[in-house]
Design an enzyme around this catalytic site. Sequence first.
Site, mmCIF file in Angstrom:
data_model
loop_
_atom_site.group_PDB
_atom_site.id
_atom_site.type_symbol
_atom_site.label_atom_id
_atom_site.label_comp_id
_atom_site.label_asym_id
_atom_site.label_seq_id
_atom_site.Cartn_x
_atom_site.Cartn_y
_atom_site.Cartn_z
ATOM 1 N N ASN A 113 2.298 -2.347 -3.362
ATOM 2 C CA ASN A 113 2.504 -2.876 -2.014
ATOM 3 C C ASN A 113 1.166 -2.888 -1.288
ATOM 4 O OD1 ASN A 113 4.019 -3.668 0.347
ATOM 5 N ND2 ASN A 113 3.804 -1.578 1.123
ATOM 6 N N HIS A 115 -0.223 -2.592 2.557
ATOM 7 C CA HIS A 115 0.275 -2.129 3.858
ATOM 8 C C HIS A 115 -0.892 -2.097 4.846
ATOM 9 C CE1 HIS A 115 2.777 0.078 6.691
ATOM 10 N NE2 HIS A 115 1.735 0.852 6.904
ATOM 11 N N ASP A 151 6.334 3.314 2.167
ATOM 12 C CA ASP A 151 4.868 3.350 2.305
ATOM 13 C C ASP A 151 4.297 4.708 1.891
ATOM 14 O OD1 ASP A 151 5.019 0.740 3.327
ATOM 15 O OD2 ASP A 151 5.287 1.477 5.378
HETATM 16 C C1 GRF Z 1 0.218 -7.967 5.816
HETATM 17 O O1 GRF Z 1 -0.441 -7.379 6.899
HETATM 18 C C2 GRF Z 1 0.617 -6.942 4.793
HETATM 19 O O2 GRF Z 1 -0.297 -5.878 4.707
HETATM 20 C C3 GRF Z 1 1.918 -6.445 5.332
HETATM 21 O O3 GRF Z 1 2.544 -7.572 5.885
HETATM 22 C C4 GRF Z 1 1.557 -8.534 6.238
HETATM 23 C C5 GRF Z 1 1.901 -9.763 5.475
HETATM 24 O O4 GRF Z 1 1.022 -10.806 5.726
HETATM 25 N N1 GRF Z 1 2.682 -5.751 4.329
HETATM 26 P P1 GRF Z 1 1.085 -12.116 4.841
HETATM 27 O O5 GRF Z 1 2.546 -12.523 4.736
HETATM 28 O O6 GRF Z 1 0.502 -11.782 3.499
HETATM 29 O O7 GRF Z 1 0.272 -13.116 5.584
#
Ligand code: GRF
Length: 223
Positions: A113, A115, A151
């Site tokens: 993931n 985050h 997370d």
């Molecule tokens: C990103 O900030 C990611 O870290 C989080 O959700 C957001 C998704 O952005 N999990 P995107 O859809 O990749 O533009």
Amino acid sequence: MTRPASRLAIAVLASGRGSNLQALINAVAAGTLDARIVGVFSDKPGAIALERAQDAGIPTTVLLPATYATRAAFDAQLFEAIDPCTPDVILCAGYMRLIGKREVQGRRGRLLNIHPSLLPAFKGLRTHAQALAAGASEHGASVHYVTPDLDGGPVIAQVRVPVLAQDDADTLARRVLVREHILLVETVRLLAAGRLALNGDVIRLDGAAISTPLQLTANNDFS
Ligand code: GRF
């Protein structure tokens, strides 16, 4: 994880904008990331991530949570769709649903993931606002292995971004996002080279345990 016999196969789970997916698509297309994205899976039919995948010729699958009696039933169907693509890595990139324990445990070391915080700080949602409310001087993003704890899995790599006095959640999010795209591509590059492994809770880089997450430098390599 040893180096895959052929190019690293990645399945991406995304619920929204898909800018992290796009960063991977671009790196693969530019020939700077030796990987292939074998499918994009979403719980949101309107996700822009799906358009990005289609534009890149990547197969997409949408499953609607509301049509399943339980979360477990949804997850089971989701992974029934993913598994035939035989991904080496399943990457949650803006995937806004928790994945159940059963599915996570069966894929330990393959499920990742990204985050937007310096984990373990600021888990969950609205991380940029959380960082500002806490008066943090630094914020950033983390790529981690997924465990059943939200997370909470072992963190592979992070990028740090200073918080500026004039920041609001949007300006901070924008600056983190630019760096997070690079963090993701560089971390996947390590996976594609077979340089990362998870043994229990211990992450190994080139066979040696790392006790703290790798840090993306200003030169976009890791320290
Ligand atoms: C990103 O900030 C990611 O870290 C989080 O959700 C957001 C998704 O952005 N999990 P995107 O859809 O990749 O533009």
